[in-house]
Motif scaffolding. Structure first.
Motif, short mmCIF file in Angstrom:
data_model
loop_
_atom_site.label_atom_id
_atom_site.label_comp_id
_atom_site.label_asym_id
_atom_site.label_seq_id
_atom_site.Cartn_x
_atom_site.Cartn_y
_atom_site.Cartn_z
N GLY B 54 0.82 -1.21 0.00
CA GLY B 54 0.00 0.00 0.00
C GLY B 54 0.85 1.26 0.00
N LYS B 55 1.94 1.21 0.76
CA LYS B 55 2.83 2.38 0.79
C LYS B 55 3.49 2.57 -0.58
N GLY B 56 3.84 1.46 -1.21
CA GLY B 56 4.41 1.53 -2.56
C GLY B 56 3.41 2.10 -3.55
N PHE B 57 2.13 1.78 -3.33
CA PHE B 57 1.06 2.28 -4.19
C PHE B 57 0.98 3.80 -4.10
N VAL B 62 4.07 0.75 -6.80
CA VAL B 62 3.23 -0.45 -6.93
C VAL B 62 1.90 0.04 -7.51
N PHE B 63 1.27 -0.80 -8.34
CA PHE B 63 0.05 -0.36 -8.99
C PHE B 63 -1.10 -1.33 -8.68
N LEU B 64 -2.29 -0.89 -9.08
CA LEU B 64 -3.48 -1.62 -8.67
C LEU B 64 -3.47 -3.10 -9.06
N PRO B 65 -3.02 -3.49 -10.25
CA PRO B 65 -3.02 -4.93 -10.56
C PRO B 65 -2.25 -5.75 -9.51
N GLU B 66 -1.12 -5.21 -9.04
CA GLU B 66 -0.35 -5.92 -8.02
C GLU B 66 -1.13 -6.02 -6.71
N ILE B 67 -1.81 -4.92 -6.35
CA ILE B 67 -2.59 -4.93 -5.10
C ILE B 67 -3.74 -5.93 -5.20
#
Lengths: 339, 220
Positions: B54-57, B62-67
Motif C-alpha cells: 500500500g505504501k508503494g502504491f 506499486v500499482f493496482l493490478p499488483e494490489i
C-alpha cells in the motif's frame, strides 16, 4: 471578425492562442439545476435522442460553455458489446452491472454494432445538437477508450489481474474494443461532431503502471486516434498522468485532458520537448472547486488555470451533477482577465 | 516444528503476499496451521506485507493490478486460516474481541475496487469484515449491522452522484435512533475529510491504510 465560442474552442484544443481563455467541459455536463431549468431529466435523457440533445445544449444556453457534448454516461459501447446496464435514475447515470466475458473467452464483435443498444440514440442526439447549436459552439462526441471498454467486458478485478498475468489474452479483446470505439467515433463525426473525446479512465496511473499503459493501452489509443483523423481527438485520462504524458502525446491527439493532480508545468514542458503543439485541458477540481466549492473558489481556480497555461479551462473530469450553475459559470473568464 | 520453522512459515506468507503468489499463500497458510503456528500472527504478517504494498502504491511504485493480486493471495490464505481463527474465537483464546465491520459501496454505485482493498486490509488487522458488495441501501447496512452487532459501518462512494448517499445513511441511522450504536466510516474517490465531518461521520480514510488506522482508533 471576432471568433465565436466554437472557433475559440477549436483553436484552443490545438494549442493555438485565443483572444480569451476557452472554457468548456469535455466530459459529462449534465447537472440537476440544468435538468430542472430545461424540464429534461435523467434517466430519460440517457435513452431518448431528443432529450439527450436538449439537456446537452444546456451546456451552451445555461452554462455558457464553449462546447456541448453527448453522451452523459460511459456505458454505451459496453452495452452494445453485451454488458448489462443499470439504467440509473433522476440522480444517477447508467452504470455497468454485468460483464459478459471471462478472460479465456473469445470476444465477439457484432456486425450490427452501430444499430445496437443506445448507439443510434447517441448518434441521433449528436446530429440534433449539431443542427441546433453547431454553428455557435463546438460539438464533442464522447467515446470510451479501448482499454477501459475491455475492463468492463471482463470485470475490473479480473482485468487488472490479466494485465499482469495474461496480457496476451487481452489482445483480441482490445482489438474488438478498438473496432467498437472506432466505428462509434466515425459515426459521431459523420453525425456532425467537431471533436471526439476519448475517455480512457482505466488507463490512469491510479490503476495501472506506465509499463502496462505503454504495452496495453497506448497502442490502441494511438490506433483509434489515427482512425478518427482528420477529426481532432481529445484524450482524457483520469488521475495522475505525468508518468505517461509523452506516450499520450504520441497518440496523435490534438489535446490532452486530465485532473489538476497532474503537474501541468511538466506536461507543457513535455509537449515542448516533443516539438508538438497540443492543447492542454483542465485546471478545475471537480469536487473541491465545483461540488464542495462555491463561485469564489471556482473563479480563483479558473484564474490560476489560465495563469498555469491551460488552453481550455475545464473541470478535470465530469461536472458533478450536483454542482450549481452559479459555481460552474464562475469558471468563465473574460479576455481582460488573462492571456 | 521449531521456532525456526515457524519463522520460515511466516516469512513464506509475507513473501507470498509481496510476490502476489496465491499458491504459496495457500500452502504457507496450510503449513502454519499444521505446525501449530500462531494463526493470528500469520494474518498480521500478511497484513504487514499488504501495508508495504500500500505504501508503494502511494509512491507510484506499486500499482493496482499488483494490489488486486496480492489481495487474491491473501484471500487464498484466509480460506485456510479463517476456520482456525473462528475456533480460537469460539474457545475464547483469540485474545481481544475482534470488532465487526459491515462494509459496502452505497446505493446507486457499483464501484468496488477501493472498497475491496479496505475490506482486505481490515481483515488482516484484527477486524471481522462482512462485505455487502455494491449498491447497498442504508437499510441493508443497518439490517446486517444489527444482526451481527457490528461496531463499524463503512460506506464507500466513488462518484459525486452517490456521495450524498453516505449522508443518507447517517440520516437514516439517526432517524432510526440507532446512530449511537455504530461508528460510521466513509471513503471513496470523491469523499474528503471535510465531507465526512460535515455529514457527521466518525471517520474518513483517504486510502486503505489510513482507513484501517482510523478504524483501529475508533475501536480502541
Amino acid at each position: 471578425m471576432r471568433n465565436g465560442k466554437r472557433e475559440i474552442f477549436l483553436k484552443a484544443i490545438r494549442g493555438e492562442a485565443t483572444e480569451r481563455p476557452s472554457v468548456a467541459c469535455v466530459n459529462q455536463t449534465g447537472t440537476y439545476e440544468q435538468m430542472a431549468a430545461l424540464g429534461i431529466k435523467w434517466p430519460d435523457s440517457n435513452f431518448d435522442a431528443d432529450l439527450m440533445a436538449g439537456l446537452a445544449i444546456g451546456a451552451h444556453t445555461i452554462l455558457d460553455l464553449d462546447a456541448v457534448r453527448v453522451p452523459f454516461c460511459q456505458t454505451i459501447e459496453e452495452e452494445a458489446l453485451g454488458c448489462g446496464v443499470l439504467i440509473g435514475d433522476e440522480k444517477n447515470l447508467p452504470s455497468i452491472a454485468t460483464h459478459p466475458y471471462d478472460i479465456d473467452m473469445t470476444p465477439h464483435f457484432p456486425e450490427d454494432y452501430l444499430t445496437r443498444g443506445r448507439i443510434p440514440v447517441l448518434c441521433k442526439a449528436l446530429k440534433k445538437v449539431k443542427e441546433e447549436v453547431g454553428d455557435e459552439v463546438a460539438v464533442i462526441g464522447g467515446v470510451i477508450g479501448p482499454f477501459t471498454i475491455v475492463g468492463e467486458l471482463i470485470g475490473i478485478n479480473n482485468f487488472m489481474v490479466a494485465t499482469l498475468k495474461h496480457p496476451k489474452m487481452l489482445h483480441e479483446f482490445l482489438r474488438v474494443a478498438t473496432k467498437a470505439a472506432t466505428q462509434l467515433a466515425q459515426a459521431l463525426v459523420q453525425a456532425g461532431a467537431d471533436v471526439i473525446c476519448i475517455e480512457d479512465m482505466l488507463a490512469s496511473m491510479d490503476m495501472i503502471s506506465p509499463k502496462i499503459y505503454k504495452e496495453l493501452a497506448w497502442p490502441w489509443e494511438e490506433e483509434l486516434t489515427s482512425r478518427i483523423a482528420p477529426a481532432p481527438v481529445i484524450l482524457h485520462i483520469c488521475g495522475r498522468v505525468n508518468p505517461i504524458i509523452k506516450p499520450m502525446i504520441a497518440t496523435g491527439a490534438a489535446a490532452l485532458s486530465f485532473e489538476p493532480k497532474t503537474d501541468v508545468a511538466a506536461v507543457k514542458l513535455a509537449i515542448q520537448e516533443e516539438g508538438k503543439k497540443i492543447g492542454v485541458i483542465g485546471g478545475i477540481d471537480t469536487m473541491k472547486d465545483l461540488f464542495f466549492g462555491n463561485p469564489e473558489i471556482a473563479r480563483a481556480s479558473a484564474l490560476k488555470a489560465a495563469e498555469d497555461g491551460y488552453d481550455v479551462i475545464a473541470p478535470g473530469c465530469s461536472i458533478p451533477p450536483g454542482a450549481t450553475t452559479e459555481t460552474i459559470k464562475a469558471m468563465l473568464l473574460q479576455e481582460t482577465e488573462t492571456c | 516444528m521449531g521456532k525456526q520453522d515457524k519463522d520460515a512459515v511466516m516469512s513464506k506468507l509475507h513473501d507470498a503476499i509481496m510476490n502476489f503468489n496465491e499458491d504459496e499463500a495457500r500452502s504457507g497458510a496450510e503449513e502454519a496451521v499444521k505446525s501449530g503456528a500462531d494463526v493470528l500472527k500469520a494474518v498480521e504478517v500478511m497484513g504487514d506485507a499488504m501495508s508495504e504494498l500500500g505504501k508503494g502504491f502511494e509512491k507510484m511504485e506499486v500499482f493496482l493490478p499488483e494490489i488486486v493480486m496480492a489481495s487474491g493471495a491473501l484471500k487464498e490464505a484466509m480460506k485456510v486460516l479463517q476456520p482456525e481463527i473462528l475456533k480460537l474465537v469460539a474457545s475464547g483464546t483469540a485474545g481481544k474481541k475482534r470488532p465487526i465491520v459491515i462494509i459496502g459501496t452505497v446505493k446507486g454505485d457499483v464501484h468496488t475496487v477501493g472498497k475491496d482493498m479496505v475490506a482486505t486490509m481490515m481483515m488482516t488487522q484484527g477486524f471481522d469484515v462482512v462485505d455487502l458488495g455494491h449498491d447497498v441501501s442504508p437499510s441493508a447496512f443497518l439490517d446486517k449491522a444489527r444482526e451481527l452487532s457490528a461496531t463499524i459501518i463503512a460506506a464507500s462512494a466513488l462518484m459525486s452522484t452517490t456521495l450524498p448517499v453516505q449522508k443518507d445513511l447517517i440520516d437514516f441511522l439517526n432517524a432510526k435512533n440507532v446512530r449511537q450504536n455504530f461508528k460510521v466510516m466513509v471513503g471513496g474517490g470523491v469523499a474528503t475529510k471535510e465531507w465526512a465531518e460535515r455529514i457527521g461521520a466518525d471517520g474518513y480514510g483517504q486510502d486503505a491504510i489510513e482507513g484501517v488506522e482510523i478504524a483501529k482508533k475508533l475501536t480502541a
